[in-house]
Design a protein around this motif. Sequence first.
Motif, short mmCIF file in Angstrom:
data_model
loop_
_atom_site.label_atom_id
_atom_site.label_comp_id
_atom_site.label_asym_id
_atom_site.label_seq_id
_atom_site.Cartn_x
_atom_site.Cartn_y
_atom_site.Cartn_z
N ALA A 85 1.34 -1.73 -0.37
CA ALA A 85 -0.23 -0.34 -0.09
C ALA A 85 0.81 1.10 0.09
O ALA A 85 0.41 1.96 -0.72
N ALA A 86 1.75 1.14 0.97
CA ALA A 86 2.35 2.21 0.75
C ALA A 86 3.29 2.95 -0.56
O ALA A 86 4.00 3.61 -0.52
N GLU A 87 3.55 2.41 -1.91
CA GLU A 87 3.83 2.49 -2.23
C GLU A 87 2.89 2.20 -4.16
O GLU A 87 3.30 2.42 -4.86
N GLN A 88 1.63 2.44 -3.26
CA GLN A 88 0.37 2.52 -4.42
C GLN A 88 0.44 3.40 -4.93
O GLN A 88 0.23 2.90 -6.91
N SER A 89 0.56 4.88 -4.99
CA SER A 89 0.97 5.62 -6.00
C SER A 89 1.85 6.17 -6.79
O SER A 89 1.98 6.19 -7.87
N ARG A 90 3.00 4.69 -6.85
CA ARG A 90 3.96 5.21 -7.95
C ARG A 90 4.01 3.41 -8.06
O ARG A 90 5.67 3.06 -9.16
N PHE A 91 3.40 2.32 -7.75
CA PHE A 91 3.71 0.97 -8.23
C PHE A 91 3.24 0.63 -9.86
O PHE A 91 2.43 1.53 -10.36
N PRO A 92 4.60 -0.10 -10.61
CA PRO A 92 4.16 -0.40 -11.63
C PRO A 92 3.24 -0.79 -12.23
O PRO A 92 3.07 -1.25 -13.30
N LEU A 93 2.73 -1.96 -11.68
CA LEU A 93 1.60 -2.71 -12.03
C LEU A 93 0.45 -2.20 -11.39
O LEU A 93 -0.06 -2.11 -9.82
N PRO A 94 -1.09 -2.57 -11.52
CA PRO A 94 -2.12 -2.69 -10.90
C PRO A 94 -2.57 -3.25 -10.16
O PRO A 94 -2.80 -4.66 -11.48
N CYS A 95 -2.44 -3.83 -9.12
CA CYS A 95 -3.03 -3.87 -8.15
C CYS A 95 -4.78 -4.31 -7.75
O CYS A 95 -4.69 -2.88 -7.45
N GLU A 96 -5.16 -5.14 -7.26
CA GLU A 96 -7.18 -5.95 -6.98
C GLU A 96 -7.14 -4.94 -5.03
O GLU A 96 -7.03 -4.43 -4.84
N ARG A 97 -5.66 -5.14 -4.57
CA ARG A 97 -5.52 -5.39 -3.18
C ARG A 97 -3.70 -4.88 -2.89
O ARG A 97 -3.01 -5.26 -3.29
N TRP A 98 -4.03 -3.71 -2.35
CA TRP A 98 -3.09 -3.17 -1.49
C TRP A 98 -2.94 -3.13 0.10
O TRP A 98 -3.82 -3.15 0.80
N LEU A 99 -1.57 -3.83 0.44
CA LEU A 99 -1.77 -4.51 1.16
C LEU A 99 -0.43 -4.14 2.60
O LEU A 99 0.48 -3.41 2.51
N ARG A 100 -1.24 -3.31 3.26
CA ARG A 100 -1.06 -2.45 5.01
C ARG A 100 -0.50 -3.85 6.17
O ARG A 100 -0.52 -4.85 6.13
N ASP A 101 0.34 -3.10 6.85
CA ASP A 101 0.50 -3.79 8.03
C ASP A 101 -0.58 -4.61 9.08
O ASP A 101 -1.33 -3.41 9.26
N GLY A 102 -0.40 -5.84 9.54
CA GLY A 102 -1.49 -6.31 10.50
C GLY A 102 -2.66 -7.14 9.07
O GLY A 102 -3.11 -8.01 9.54
N ASP A 103 -2.35 -6.73 7.87
CA ASP A 103 -3.15 -7.29 6.99
C ASP A 103 -3.57 -8.74 6.96
O ASP A 103 -2.39 -8.94 6.31
N GLU A 104 -4.14 -9.81 6.29
CA GLU A 104 -4.58 -11.09 5.57
C GLU A 104 -4.51 -11.15 5.48
O GLU A 104 -6.06 -11.23 4.50
N LEU A 105 -4.20 -11.64 3.70
CA LEU A 105 -4.46 -11.40 2.48
C LEU A 105 -5.59 -12.75 1.98
O LEU A 105 -6.85 -12.76 1.80
N LEU A 106 -5.63 -13.57 3.74
CA LEU A 106 -5.43 -14.93 3.59
C LEU A 106 -5.61 -15.41 4.67
O LEU A 106 -4.47 -14.33 4.89
N PRO A 107 -6.65 -16.32 5.00
CA PRO A 107 -6.44 -16.85 6.45
C PRO A 107 -4.60 -17.71 6.72
O PRO A 107 -4.80 -18.63 5.58
N GLY A 108 -4.18 -17.53 7.63
CA GLY A 108 -2.66 -17.59 7.65
C GLY A 108 -1.97 -17.26 6.95
O GLY A 108 -0.87 -17.29 7.47
#
Length: 208
Positions: A85-108
């Motif tokens: 998430a901290a690179e969202q404004s300049r990231f070279p790829l379009p992402c569907e999820r922007w991850l931050r500290d403590g996030d769980e993209l998937l369980p575990g």
Amino acid sequence: MKRLHREDLFCWSAFNERLNIDFNSFVWVREGGNVVFDPLPLSAHDAEHLRGLGGAAWVVVTNSAHARAAQSVADTFGARLAGPAAEQSRFPLPCERWLRDGDELLPGLKTYEMLGSKTPGELAFLLEDTTLLTGDLIRSHRAGRLMLLLPEQGLQDLTAAVASARRLLSPGRLEAILVGDGWCVFREGQRVLQELVEAQELALRRPS
């Protein structure tokens, strides 16, 4: 692809001649869709292997310097992309999820933001409290030992980087540390990471 210390983890690699180490990509095979981390280009053999494992539902990129072949792999397997998430404004790829500290993209799969690296908010992931996956900041250029990214490689803040590494020790007993750059650690990961953190903290306390 190589089977790793767990039946549900695989890796493929490419040798980097400048650094004389392997660059690594990882696959977590799971019901509901596999997760690929920092994918390098796939050989025909590895692409077929991944297809046989069920393809990929998510492609996760730890930092913009590890974009590698993420878009190509996502396109090939119809996977969704996730990035820091901290690179969202300049990231070279379009992402569907922007991850931050403590996030769980998937369980575990718990997300940690690593501060002080060459890019803001670089991601590391703790898989089921036993396996750590890292991007650029924590690496290994010699078997059995971890190191931090060096200033000449882009390290921005050593103090912040060491504090980020120490946070990874708190959840429990790490078994393995899978690094994006260099030699992976498959046993006693907690001890090896503790050694790195303590050595860096000692160096920070020494008079300059």
